[in-house]
Design an enzyme around this catalytic site. Structure first.
Site, mmCIF file in Angstrom:
data_model
loop_
_atom_site.group_PDB
_atom_site.id
_atom_site.type_symbol
_atom_site.label_atom_id
_atom_site.label_comp_id
_atom_site.label_asym_id
_atom_site.label_seq_id
_atom_site.Cartn_x
_atom_site.Cartn_y
_atom_site.Cartn_z
ATOM 1 N N TYR A 1 -2.973 -6.702 -1.729
ATOM 2 C CA TYR A 1 -3.914 -6.000 -1.150
ATOM 3 C C TYR A 1 -4.201 -6.254 0.238
ATOM 4 C CZ TYR A 1 -9.049 -6.674 -0.933
ATOM 5 O OH TYR A 1 -10.794 -6.221 -0.747
ATOM 6 N N LYS B 1 -5.802 -2.875 3.122
ATOM 7 C CA LYS B 1 -6.640 -3.907 3.859
ATOM 8 C C LYS B 1 -6.695 -3.167 5.272
ATOM 9 C CE LYS B 1 -9.801 -3.534 0.290
ATOM 10 N NZ LYS B 1 -11.259 -1.831 0.429
#
Length: 239
Positions: free
Chosen positions: A139, A143
């Site tokens: 994750y 990002k």
């Protein structure tokens, strides 16, 4: 009144953002992953907002979604809100990085693009040699890559305002219902960037209505260029 499309707007921050923009009188087109989500979404909204369907874990469906968006004409703002956190790395890469890229490349240019980032992006790792759908990413890395792409795009597309928002740690099923920030906290910046026609900044990173700074690697222009080239090769879609 602006015409706005929001990915991942069947619940959480995306739905809250849609509700707030609808209250302000904007025309909002929503997005759900599947028909089951559409049914749930219609129970939340009392109006007749259009809802597009597409599973962003599927590159084919993401391309089809782009075609549907284009069939509705040019949007004033597109908010790339959809994201996954605990899924496998391949799905994280497809939803958090490839889907925003594909939709950006394939959809007619809006006036404004907003990507949803995260304060976890400094924990990400850029390893373009091993970047692939099969390997995926975690994750934080997703990002980080999205932030790099956002900043690169803001320089490449001079006629589009491109910015990224860190919505905070918000009470959602994706984060944690014990998180300190409310849905309103998580959506306020997107509503602000979308609604203020006098807002002319691009290439910025915001958190709770204030400009903040990305981690240093995001500003590396060679990495920006190399990332776009890598994703172009992976998707065979050129921006």
């Amino acid at each position: 009144m602006s015409k706005i499309f929001i990915t991942g707007s069947s619940d959480g921050i995306g739905l809250q953002t849609a509700k707030e923009l609808i209250k302000l009188g904007h025309e909002v087109v929503l997005h759900a992953r599947n028909e089951k989500k559409v049914i749930e979404l219609k129970s939340y909204l009392k109006n007749t907002n259009k809802i597009l369907v597409g599973d962003l874990t599927s590159i084919y469906e993401t391309k089809q979604l782009a075609n549907e968006i284009n069939s509705l004409g040019i949007f004033d703002t597109i908010i790339h809100n959809a994201g996954v956190f605990k899924n496998d790395k391949s799905e994280i890469f497809k939803v958090n990085v490839l889907a925003p890229y594909i939709l950006t490349a394939c959809v007619k240019k809006p006036k404004k693009i907003i990507y949803i980032g995260s304060n976890m992006h400094p924990q990400g790792v850029v390893d373009l040699d091993n970047l692939s759908i099969e390997n995926g990413v975690d994750y934080s890395t997703s990002k980080l890559l999205l932030s790099i792409f956002s900043l690169a795009l803001s320089k490449k597309w001079k006629n589009v305002l491109v910015n990224t928002v860190d919505p905070g740690w918000v009470k959602t099923k994706m984060a944690n219902y014990e998180a300190p920030d409310s849905l309103e906290d998580g959506s306020n910046t997107q509503v602000w960037l979308t609604s203020h026609k006098s807002f002319k900044d691009t290439g910025k990173y915001f958190h709770h209505l204030k400009e903040i700074r990305y981690c240093d690697i995001v500003y590396d222009e060679e990495i920006q260029k190399s990332l776009i080239e890598k994703i172009e090769k992976i998707t065979n879609i050129y921006i």
